[in-house]
Design a protein around this motif. Structure first.
Motif, short mmCIF file in Angstrom:
data_model
loop_
_atom_site.label_atom_id
_atom_site.label_comp_id
_atom_site.label_asym_id
_atom_site.label_seq_id
_atom_site.Cartn_x
_atom_site.Cartn_y
_atom_site.Cartn_z
N GLN A 121 0.83 -1.21 0.00
CA GLN A 121 0.00 0.00 0.00
C GLN A 121 0.87 1.26 0.00
O GLN A 121 0.58 2.22 -0.72
N ARG A 122 1.92 1.24 0.79
CA ARG A 122 2.80 2.42 0.86
C ARG A 122 3.57 2.64 -0.44
O ARG A 122 3.76 3.78 -0.87
N ILE A 123 4.01 1.54 -1.06
CA ILE A 123 4.69 1.68 -2.35
C ILE A 123 3.73 2.23 -3.39
O ILE A 123 4.08 3.11 -4.18
N GLN A 124 2.48 1.73 -3.39
CA GLN A 124 1.48 2.22 -4.35
C GLN A 124 1.19 3.70 -4.12
O GLN A 124 1.06 4.47 -5.07
N ALA A 125 1.09 4.12 -2.85
CA ALA A 125 0.83 5.53 -2.54
C ALA A 125 1.99 6.41 -3.01
O ALA A 125 1.78 7.48 -3.59
N ALA A 126 3.23 5.95 -2.78
CA ALA A 126 4.39 6.73 -3.21
C ALA A 126 4.44 6.84 -4.74
O ALA A 126 4.73 7.90 -5.28
#
Length: 167
Positions: free
Chosen positions: A47-52
């Protein structure tokens, strides 16, 4: 199938897919809390990689301009040929290569303006489209002192340049 799996006959051991070597057993994830924790951490990481990635994409998309050119349009091309002369002391691998192909991001559209047209003043341009600079007058001299050196600085008025270009 991944190349590693095809070569070795098993999946690669990584934090995302951590598999014990040896016999495989079907285990209920609820019986082992650390497996469930690992799955949750992997979800959070994804999720954090996708948000970044989406944040970076939106930033780039805001700054990107669609360029459209037609036949006869003029454009500026950003080149860095002069850096090659500066880097002559460096190794051959570090010198930039000159190619006849360039990326469209190096182009900038030119909007014609009559004030941009410069009339040459008796310039003798040779085949390589260069001309020889000739000094007219020495305007100022300074000596800059460093710790162990003295550097002479000279301000020169050149023949084909005006006073406003010196500053």
């Amino acid at each position: 199938m991944a190349p590693y799996e095809a070569l070795y006959g098993r999946k690669c051991r990584s934090p995302i897919f951590w598999e014990e070597v040896g016999e495989r057993k079907i285990v209920d994830p609820t019986t082992l809390p650390w497996i469930e924790d690992a799955y949750e951490k992997v979800k959070i990481i994804r999720q954090r990689i996708q948000a970044a990635q989406s944040q970076q994409k939106s930033y780039i998309d805001n700054r990107r301009k669609d360029l459209e050119f037609e036949d006869g349009d003029r454009a500026f091309l950003k080149i860095t040929i002069l850096k090659a002369r500066i880097m002559t002391g460096k190794g051959k691998k570090l010198k930039p290569r000159i190619h006849d192909v360039f990326h469209v991001s190096l182009l900038k559209k030119y909007y014609p303006d009559p004030t941009h047209v410069l009339q040459p003043k008796d310039l003798e341009i040779d085949e390589s489209l260069t001309y020889k600079e000739q000094p007219v007058q020495l305007l100022d001299r300074k000596v800059k002192e460093l710790r162990r050196k003295k550097i002479s600085l000279v301000k020169v008025l050149w023949r084909n340049h005006g006073m406003e270009e010196m500053a």
